[in-house]
Design a protein around this motif. Structure first.
Motif, PDB file in Angstrom:
ATOM      1  N   PRO A  61       0.810  -1.226   0.000  1.00  0.00           N
ATOM      2  CA  PRO A  61       0.000   0.000   0.000  1.00  0.00           C
ATOM      3  C   PRO A  61       0.843   1.277   0.000  1.00  0.00           C
ATOM      4  CG  PRO A  61      -0.839  -1.532   1.636  1.00  0.00           C
ATOM      5  CD  PRO A  61       0.447  -2.095   1.119  1.00  0.00           C
ATOM      6  N   VAL A  62       1.993   1.231   0.642  1.00  0.00           N
ATOM      7  CA  VAL A  62       2.852   2.416   0.670  1.00  0.00           C
ATOM      8  C   VAL A  62       3.403   2.704  -0.725  1.00  0.00           C
ATOM      9  CG1 VAL A  62       5.021   3.338   1.582  1.00  0.00           C
ATOM     10  CG2 VAL A  62       3.372   2.276   3.126  1.00  0.00           C
ATOM     11  N   PHE A  63       3.730   1.669  -1.491  1.00  0.00           N
ATOM     12  CA  PHE A  63       4.169   1.884  -2.872  1.00  0.00           C
ATOM     13  C   PHE A  63       3.035   2.484  -3.709  1.00  0.00           C
ATOM     14  CE2 PHE A  63       7.647  -1.310  -2.120  1.00  0.00           C
ATOM     15  CZ  PHE A  63       8.687  -0.405  -2.322  1.00  0.00           C
ATOM     16  N   VAL A  64       1.817   2.069  -3.459  1.00  0.00           N
ATOM     17  CA  VAL A  64       0.665   2.675  -4.142  1.00  0.00           C
ATOM     18  C   VAL A  64       0.572   4.153  -3.758  1.00  0.00           C
ATOM     19  CG1 VAL A  64      -1.853   2.656  -4.385  1.00  0.00           C
ATOM     20  CG2 VAL A  64      -0.593   0.498  -4.322  1.00  0.00           C
ATOM     21  N   SER A  91      -8.006   8.601  -2.327  1.00  0.00           N
ATOM     22  CA  SER A  91      -7.321   7.317  -2.463  1.00  0.00           C
ATOM     23  C   SER A  91      -6.143   7.231  -1.494  1.00  0.00           C
ATOM     24  CB  SER A  91      -6.836   7.136  -3.905  1.00  0.00           C
ATOM     25  OG  SER A  91      -6.168   5.911  -4.063  1.00  0.00           O
ATOM     26  N   GLY A  92      -5.381   8.308  -1.399  1.00  0.00           N
ATOM     27  CA  GLY A  92      -4.264   8.342  -0.451  1.00  0.00           C
ATOM     28  C   GLY A  92      -4.727   8.189   0.986  1.00  0.00           C
ATOM     29  N   LEU A  93      -5.840   8.830   1.319  1.00  0.00           N
ATOM     30  CA  LEU A  93      -6.389   8.674   2.668  1.00  0.00           C
ATOM     31  C   LEU A  93      -6.835   7.236   2.916  1.00  0.00           C
ATOM     32  CD1 LEU A  93      -8.436  11.992   2.937  1.00  0.00           C
ATOM     33  CD2 LEU A  93      -6.337  11.395   4.185  1.00  0.00           C
ATOM     34  N   ALA A  94      -7.437   6.612   1.911  1.00  0.00           N
ATOM     35  CA  ALA A  94      -7.848   5.216   2.055  1.00  0.00           C
ATOM     36  C   ALA A  94      -6.634   4.307   2.234  1.00  0.00           C
ATOM     37  CB  ALA A  94      -8.683   4.776   0.847  1.00  0.00           C
ATOM     38  N   ILE A  95      -5.541   4.616   1.557  1.00  0.00           N
ATOM     39  CA  ILE A  95      -4.303   3.844   1.752  1.00  0.00           C
ATOM     40  C   ILE A  95      -3.805   4.033   3.175  1.00  0.00           C
ATOM     41  CG2 ILE A  95      -1.849   3.737   1.118  1.00  0.00           C
ATOM     42  CD1 ILE A  95      -3.592   2.328  -0.896  1.00  0.00           C
ATOM     43  N   GLY A  96      -3.874   5.261   3.676  1.00  0.00           N
ATOM     44  CA  GLY A  96      -3.481   5.509   5.068  1.00  0.00           C
ATOM     45  C   GLY A  96      -4.318   4.707   6.048  1.00  0.00           C
ATOM     46  N   VAL A  97      -5.620   4.633   5.815  1.00  0.00           N
ATOM     47  CA  VAL A  97      -6.492   3.832   6.676  1.00  0.00           C
ATOM     48  C   VAL A  97      -6.143   2.351   6.550  1.00  0.00           C
ATOM     49  CG1 VAL A  97      -8.900   3.129   7.073  1.00  0.00           C
ATOM     50  CG2 VAL A  97      -8.350   5.532   6.668  1.00  0.00           C
ATOM     51  N   THR A  98      -5.805   1.920   5.341  1.00  0.00           N
ATOM     52  CA  THR A  98      -5.399   0.519   5.131  1.00  0.00           C
ATOM     53  C   THR A  98      -4.179   0.185   5.966  1.00  0.00           C
ATOM     54  OG1 THR A  98      -6.265   0.521   2.866  1.00  0.00           O
ATOM     55  CG2 THR A  98      -4.623  -1.152   3.396  1.00  0.00           C
ATOM     56  N   VAL A  99      -3.160   1.016   5.862  1.00  0.00           N
ATOM     57  CA  VAL A  99      -1.923   0.776   6.631  1.00  0.00           C
ATOM     58  C   VAL A  99      -2.204   0.870   8.116  1.00  0.00           C
ATOM     59  CG1 VAL A  99       0.391   1.685   7.113  1.00  0.00           C
ATOM     60  CG2 VAL A  99      -0.420   1.527   4.742  1.00  0.00           C
ATOM     61  N   GLY A 100      -2.984   1.866   8.508  1.00  0.00           N
ATOM     62  CA  GLY A 100      -3.333   2.000   9.927  1.00  0.00           C
ATOM     63  C   GLY A 100      -4.083   0.796  10.457  1.00  0.00           C
ATOM     64  N   SER A 101      -5.011   0.279   9.669  1.00  0.00           N
ATOM     65  CA  SER A 101      -5.775  -0.879  10.133  1.00  0.00           C
ATOM     66  C   SER A 101      -4.899  -2.132  10.236  1.00  0.00           C
ATOM     67  CB  SER A 101      -6.979  -1.138   9.222  1.00  0.00           C
ATOM     68  OG  SER A 101      -6.573  -1.580   7.945  1.00  0.00           O
ATOM     69  N   LEU A 102      -3.895  -2.219   9.374  1.00  0.00           N
ATOM     70  CA  LEU A 102      -2.948  -3.343   9.502  1.00  0.00           C
ATOM     71  C   LEU A 102      -2.254  -3.313  10.863  1.00  0.00           C
ATOM     72  CD1 LEU A 102      -1.255  -3.387   5.978  1.00  0.00           C
ATOM     73  CD2 LEU A 102      -2.528  -5.264   7.007  1.00  0.00           C
ATOM     74  N   PHE A 103      -1.757  -2.134  11.234  1.00  0.00           N
ATOM     75  CA  PHE A 103      -1.027  -2.012  12.499  1.00  0.00           C
ATOM     76  C   PHE A 103      -1.949  -2.100  13.708  1.00  0.00           C
ATOM     77  CE2 PHE A 103       2.244  -0.404   9.680  1.00  0.00           C
ATOM     78  CZ  PHE A 103       3.358  -1.045  10.190  1.00  0.00           C
ATOM     79  N   VAL A 104      -3.082  -1.424  13.649  1.00  0.00           N
ATOM     80  CA  VAL A 104      -4.008  -1.472  14.782  1.00  0.00           C
ATOM     81  C   VAL A 104      -4.493  -2.897  15.004  1.00  0.00           C
ATOM     82  CG1 VAL A 104      -6.308  -0.749  15.573  1.00  0.00           C
ATOM     83  CG2 VAL A 104      -4.715   0.940  14.645  1.00  0.00           C
ATOM     84  N   GLY A 105      -4.805  -3.588  13.914  1.00  0.00           N
ATOM     85  CA  GLY A 105      -5.251  -4.979  14.022  1.00  0.00           C
ATOM     86  C   GLY A 105      -4.215  -5.858  14.689  1.00  0.00           C
ATOM     87  N   GLU A 106      -2.963  -5.701  14.306  1.00  0.00           N
ATOM     88  CA  GLU A 106      -1.897  -6.521  14.899  1.00  0.00           C
ATOM     89  C   GLU A 106      -1.598  -6.123  16.341  1.00  0.00           C
ATOM     90  OE1 GLU A 106      -0.428  -9.257  13.910  1.00  0.00           O
ATOM     91  OE2 GLU A 106      -1.607  -9.229  12.061  1.00  0.00           O
ATOM     92  N   GLY A 151      -9.049  -4.950   3.668  1.00  0.00           N
ATOM     93  CA  GLY A 151      -9.315  -5.297   2.273  1.00  0.00           C
ATOM     94  C   GLY A 151     -10.234  -4.304   1.594  1.00  0.00           C
ATOM     95  N   ILE A 152     -11.262  -3.885   2.313  1.00  0.00           N
ATOM     96  CA  ILE A 152     -12.214  -2.934   1.737  1.00  0.00           C
ATOM     97  C   ILE A 152     -11.550  -1.586   1.484  1.00  0.00           C
ATOM     98  CG2 ILE A 152     -14.288  -1.574   2.253  1.00  0.00           C
ATOM     99  CD1 ILE A 152     -15.371  -4.145   3.645  1.00  0.00           C
ATOM    100  N   THR A 153     -10.784  -1.098   2.446  1.00  0.00           N
ATOM    101  CA  THR A 153     -10.153   0.215   2.263  1.00  0.00           C
ATOM    102  C   THR A 153      -9.109   0.166   1.144  1.00  0.00           C
ATOM    103  OG1 THR A 153      -8.568  -0.213   4.057  1.00  0.00           O
ATOM    104  CG2 THR A 153     -10.575   1.018   4.615  1.00  0.00           C
ATOM    105  N   PHE A 154      -8.405  -0.954   1.011  1.00  0.00           N
ATOM    106  CA  PHE A 154      -7.434  -1.074  -0.084  1.00  0.00           C
ATOM    107  C   PHE A 154      -8.166  -1.107  -1.424  1.00  0.00           C
ATOM    108  CE2 PHE A 154      -4.410  -3.318  -2.874  1.00  0.00           C
ATOM    109  CZ  PHE A 154      -3.328  -2.455  -2.735  1.00  0.00           C
ATOM    110  N   PHE A 155      -9.263  -1.849  -1.495  1.00  0.00           N
ATOM    111  CA  PHE A 155     -10.059  -1.892  -2.730  1.00  0.00           C
ATOM    112  C   PHE A 155     -10.583  -0.503  -3.084  1.00  0.00           C
ATOM    113  CE2 PHE A 155     -14.198  -2.101  -4.784  1.00  0.00           C
ATOM    114  CZ  PHE A 155     -13.867  -2.769  -5.956  1.00  0.00           C
ATOM    115  N   VAL A 156     -11.094   0.220  -2.092  1.00  0.00           N
ATOM    116  CA  VAL A 156     -11.603   1.569  -2.329  1.00  0.00           C
ATOM    117  C   VAL A 156     -10.478   2.471  -2.842  1.00  0.00           C
ATOM    118  CG1 VAL A 156     -12.495   3.644  -1.159  1.00  0.00           C
ATOM    119  CG2 VAL A 156     -13.551   1.413  -0.745  1.00  0.00           C
ATOM    120  N   ALA A 157      -9.304   2.356  -2.246  1.00  0.00           N
ATOM    121  CA  ALA A 157      -8.167   3.175  -2.677  1.00  0.00           C
ATOM    122  C   ALA A 157      -7.817   2.910  -4.136  1.00  0.00           C
ATOM    123  CB  ALA A 157      -6.954   2.904  -1.785  1.00  0.00           C
ATOM    124  N   ILE A 158      -7.770   1.644  -4.507  1.00  0.00           N
ATOM    125  CA  ILE A 158      -7.424   1.295  -5.893  1.00  0.00           C
ATOM    126  C   ILE A 158      -8.545   1.741  -6.840  1.00  0.00           C
ATOM    127  CG2 ILE A 158      -6.946  -0.615  -7.474  1.00  0.00           C
ATOM    128  CD1 ILE A 158      -4.643   0.108  -5.557  1.00  0.00           C
TER     129      ILE A 158
END
Length: 153
Positions: free
Chosen positions: A19-22, A86-101, A112-119
């Protein structure tokens, strides 16, 4: 910190790289769009000056080009808005990865949904860019008489 959580954090960082490369790609496209927008704004200033100085057929040409410029500005503005979202959705994607872990919460669906929305937003922004470049190309067509196609050179 033990080796286990460190491994999980390292794995989460690896997952976040795509997601960061996106996000980097989005930034590059935004740079292209803002450069195009700057050139279009410069052209609009020139056309606005010509608008008051021209009459007849020459004035009509200026008005037509002003309409093209207005449409291009609108399309680039929309594309930039979509890229920011899209950039904000990528930020939420990355944030949700870390918060989840970190919290041990299952956020896989949200990620998955936020990444799909970003793309999806990125793709629509690219369509706007395509439309803008098509308008630019069509408005820059050279008159056939200037090309002197009947002459062999």
């Amino acid at each position: 910190m033990t080796a286990g959580p460190t491994g999980v954090i390292a794995q989460t960082i690896q997952l976040a790289l795509a997601p960061v490369f996106v996000l980097v790609a989005i930034g590059n496209i935004m740079n292209i769009l803002t450069t195009r927008l700057g050139r279009i704004v410069d052209r609009s200033r020139t056309l606005r000056k010509l608008h008051g100085e021209t009459t007849g057929a020459e004035h009509d040409v200026v008005v037509i080009e002003l309409r093209y410029v207005d449409r291009r500005i609108h399309l680039i503005g929309r594309a930039l808005l979509l890229l920011v979202l899209s950039g904000l959705a990528i930020g939420v994607t990355v944030g949700s990865l870390f918060v989840g872990e970190m919290a041990g919460v299952e956020l896989r669906n949200m990620t998955g949904i936020t990444f799909f929305v970003a793309i999806a937003l990125l793709m629509v922004a690219l369509v706007y860019l395509l439309l803008e470049t098509r308008i630019a190309a069509s408005s820059l067509r050279l008159p056939q008489e200037l090309l002197e196609l009947e002459r062999e050179i």
